[in-house]
Design a protein around this motif. Structure first.
Motif, mmCIF file in Angstrom:
data_model
loop_
_atom_site.group_PDB
_atom_site.id
_atom_site.type_symbol
_atom_site.label_atom_id
_atom_site.label_comp_id
_atom_site.label_asym_id
_atom_site.label_seq_id
_atom_site.Cartn_x
_atom_site.Cartn_y
_atom_site.Cartn_z
ATOM 1 N N ASN A 263 0.799 -1.124 -0.067
ATOM 2 C CA ASN A 263 0.091 0.066 -0.072
ATOM 3 C C ASN A 263 0.810 1.379 -0.021
ATOM 4 O OD1 ASN A 263 -2.765 1.347 0.244
ATOM 5 N ND2 ASN A 263 -2.182 1.634 2.140
ATOM 6 N N GLN A 264 1.835 1.201 0.769
ATOM 7 C CA GLN A 264 2.973 2.518 0.812
ATOM 8 C C GLN A 264 3.549 2.498 -0.647
ATOM 9 O OE1 GLN A 264 2.868 4.460 3.090
ATOM 10 N NE2 GLN A 264 1.481 3.280 4.251
ATOM 11 N N GLU A 265 3.841 1.335 -1.165
ATOM 12 C CA GLU A 265 4.406 1.444 -2.533
ATOM 13 C C GLU A 265 3.398 2.066 -3.533
ATOM 14 O OE1 GLU A 265 6.633 -1.473 -5.993
ATOM 15 O OE2 GLU A 265 5.767 -2.242 -4.007
ATOM 16 N N ARG A 266 2.044 1.643 -3.597
ATOM 17 C CA ARG A 266 0.909 2.164 -4.394
ATOM 18 C C ARG A 266 0.943 3.554 -4.221
ATOM 19 N NH1 ARG A 266 -3.305 4.988 -2.865
ATOM 20 N NH2 ARG A 266 -3.667 3.494 -1.151
ATOM 21 N N LYS A 267 0.938 4.291 -2.994
ATOM 22 C CA LYS A 267 0.574 5.723 -2.982
ATOM 23 C C LYS A 267 1.742 6.337 -3.505
ATOM 24 C CE LYS A 267 -1.500 5.618 1.761
ATOM 25 N NZ LYS A 267 -1.241 5.990 3.147
ATOM 26 N N LYS A 268 3.173 5.730 -3.543
ATOM 27 C CA LYS A 268 4.259 6.653 -4.242
ATOM 28 C C LYS A 268 3.946 6.478 -5.582
ATOM 29 C CE LYS A 268 7.543 5.554 -0.589
ATOM 30 N NZ LYS A 268 8.810 4.787 -0.245
ATOM 31 N N ILE A 269 3.625 5.275 -6.274
ATOM 32 C CA ILE A 269 3.331 5.264 -7.532
ATOM 33 C C ILE A 269 2.353 6.279 -8.368
ATOM 34 C CG2 ILE A 269 2.711 3.762 -9.527
ATOM 35 C CD1 ILE A 269 4.302 1.374 -7.605
ATOM 36 N N GLN A 270 1.123 5.916 -7.423
ATOM 37 C CA GLN A 270 0.082 6.857 -7.572
ATOM 38 C C GLN A 270 0.147 8.369 -7.739
ATOM 39 O OE1 GLN A 270 -3.337 6.202 -4.999
ATOM 40 N NE2 GLN A 270 -3.638 8.476 -4.737
ATOM 41 N N GLU A 271 1.212 8.864 -6.838
ATOM 42 C CA GLU A 271 1.532 10.197 -6.961
ATOM 43 C C GLU A 271 2.350 10.649 -7.947
ATOM 44 O OE1 GLU A 271 3.561 10.728 -3.065
ATOM 45 O OE2 GLU A 271 1.546 10.534 -1.786
ATOM 46 N N TYR A 272 3.286 9.685 -8.263
ATOM 47 C CA TYR A 272 4.094 9.922 -9.566
ATOM 48 C C TYR A 272 3.271 10.080 -10.892
ATOM 49 C CZ TYR A 272 7.038 8.611 -13.621
ATOM 50 O OH TYR A 272 7.596 8.634 -14.929
ATOM 51 N N ILE A 273 2.090 9.325 -11.184
ATOM 52 C CA ILE A 273 1.459 9.123 -12.226
ATOM 53 C C ILE A 273 0.657 10.466 -12.322
ATOM 54 C CG2 ILE A 273 -0.627 7.994 -13.316
ATOM 55 C CD1 ILE A 273 0.405 5.297 -12.135
ATOM 56 N N VAL A 274 -0.038 10.695 -11.292
ATOM 57 C CA VAL A 274 -0.887 11.987 -11.154
ATOM 58 C C VAL A 274 0.089 13.338 -11.442
ATOM 59 C CG1 VAL A 274 -2.087 13.388 -9.536
ATOM 60 C CG2 VAL A 274 -2.668 11.003 -9.657
ATOM 61 N N LYS A 275 1.075 13.331 -11.015
ATOM 62 C CA LYS A 275 2.031 14.493 -11.085
ATOM 63 C C LYS A 275 2.402 14.673 -12.433
ATOM 64 C CE LYS A 275 6.586 16.364 -9.673
ATOM 65 N NZ LYS A 275 7.821 16.231 -9.168
ATOM 66 N N LYS A 276 2.753 13.289 -13.271
ATOM 67 C CA LYS A 276 3.287 13.355 -14.502
ATOM 68 C C LYS A 276 2.023 13.653 -15.655
ATOM 69 C CE LYS A 276 6.571 11.965 -17.237
ATOM 70 N NZ LYS A 276 7.990 12.225 -17.264
ATOM 71 N N GLY A 277 0.578 13.060 -14.968
ATOM 72 C CA GLY A 277 -0.374 13.505 -15.957
ATOM 73 C C GLY A 277 -0.870 14.794 -15.965
ATOM 74 N N LEU A 278 -0.609 15.500 -14.779
ATOM 75 C CA LEU A 278 -0.787 16.876 -14.731
ATOM 76 C C LEU A 278 0.051 17.912 -15.614
ATOM 77 C CD1 LEU A 278 -1.876 17.521 -10.874
ATOM 78 C CD2 LEU A 278 -3.356 17.568 -12.796
ATOM 79 N N GLU A 279 1.326 17.306 -15.503
ATOM 80 C CA GLU A 279 2.292 18.025 -16.469
ATOM 81 C C GLU A 279 2.020 17.690 -18.128
ATOM 82 O OE1 GLU A 279 5.970 16.081 -15.226
ATOM 83 O OE2 GLU A 279 6.225 17.371 -13.338
#
Length: 353
Positions: A263-279
């Motif tokens: 779950n902690q790993e999932r949170k980090k990956i999710q944050e990366y995808i959202v950040k990249k997507g917003l960019e």
């Protein structure tokens, strides 16, 4: 329901091999746990064989498909019961029938144009004249398990009718079913009580770790659910069923440690995808009716939840795509009220695999 129960009874009496085929999300793993928990109790008396298969999201993909059917057939089942999937697997079920393997489909998802008519029985709220169509996969599995007694005019034992409601509630909340519907409202209300009372060892142990004060739908949707979902998002989800059915402290704690790490790993990956997507959207002069983002670095197990987060920002139907090892774009989509993405994608099915 009657056809399904009759076939299960034959399998038990003849000591055949029954395999439960489940989805890897919360609804799928809770549905699987309901079926396995019920059949394991009956296995003690009838001595039939029982096993389960939850596909590997990354190697085998979603639902009963051409990749995971190979592993399923290798298990030599006489009867397969799908939970929270199967309604869209007509060709695979036809293939199993040719091999002499009977299939009972229990599902709640929208069916494709072609129904799995080669299934021995389809237990689905939309095809069973059931008055409440918003049942989760866990809710459908629960009804099937009760049916083992009720189709014969008997009352299901308390260890099914009441004690499985914590899992039904978990499936309903985490699969975002309409909990205002009569059945779901009752299931969730009673299921929350069971979880708060600590009736299931695995959930009680998780609760002591997270220091629950009161168990609410928020507890299920935002504390239990993400940890269970993380299993299948990052690796395999079989351990979830073991955790939900086990009373062994060492086994349960070991699995909970794994779920927390994932779950902690999932949170980090999710944050990366959202950040990249917003960019990506910021660079695209965004002015469209839908949002589509993608990157080779996106983790395909987390694209769905990332899509949900993107909707919170743009409130548009959102597709998040990752490129798999075969070079195909594989992703997940989330929609908004008034837009049925299932129907939209069916219109363009010829360009999708």
């Amino acid at each position: 329901m009657e056809k399904a129960i009759a076939r299960i009874k034959v399998a038990m009496q003849k000591r055949e091999k029954i395999v439960i085929f489940a989805d890897y999300d919360v609804d799928g793993t809770t549905a699987c746990s309901i079926m396995m928990g019920t059949l394991k109790r009956l296995q003690n008396h009838y001595k039939f064989e029982l096993d389960l298969i939850i596909p590997d999201r990354f190697k085998e993909g979603y639902g009963l498909n051409d990749k995971n059917i190979v592993r399923l057939v290798a298990m030599n089942p006489n009867l397969v019961i799908t939970v929270d999937c199967g309604i869209s697997s007509a060709s695979q079920i036809a293939s199993l029938k040719e091999k002499g393997i009977d299939v009972i489909v229990t599902d709640h998802h929208e069916p494709k144009a072609e129904l799995p008519t080669d299934a021995l029985a389809i237990v689905h709220p939309k095809f069973c004249n059931y008055p409440f169509v918003s049942l989760s996969g866990a809710g459908v599995a629960y009804q099937l398990c009760k049916g083992l007694w009720e189709v014969h005019g008997k009352k299901a034992p308390e260890w099914v009718e009441r004690d499985m409601l914590d899992l039904v509630a978990l499936g309903a909340i985490c699969d975002i079913m309409d909990i205002k519907e009569a059945d779901n409202r009752i299931y969730v209300k009673e299921g929350l009580k069971l979880i708060e009372q600590g009736r299931r060892f695995g959930l009680a142990t998780m609760g002591s770790r997270l220091n629950w004060k009161k168990v609410t739908p928020y507890t299920l949707g935002f504390q239990i659910g993400p940890r269970i979902n993380a299993a299948g998002r990052i690796e395999e989800a079989d351990c979830v069923v073991e955790m939900l059915l086990s009373n062994d402290a060492d086994i349960v704690n070991s699995i909970l440690n794994v779920l927390e790490e994932r779950n902690q790993e999932r949170k980090k990956i999710q944050e990366y995808i959202v950040k990249k997507g917003l960019e990506q959207i910021a660079k695209s002069n965004y002015k469209y009716l839908s949002v589509v983002i993608g990157d080779e670095g996106f983790h395909e197990g987390v694209v769905g939840i990332a899509a949900s987060k993107m909707i919170d920002v743009f409130y548009r139907p959102t597709f998040v795509l990752a490129r798999n090892e075969e070079g195909m774009l594989k992703g997940s989509a989330r929609s908004i009220e008034g837009v049925n993405l299932f129907e939209v994608m069916q219109m363009h099915e010829k360009v999708l695999r």
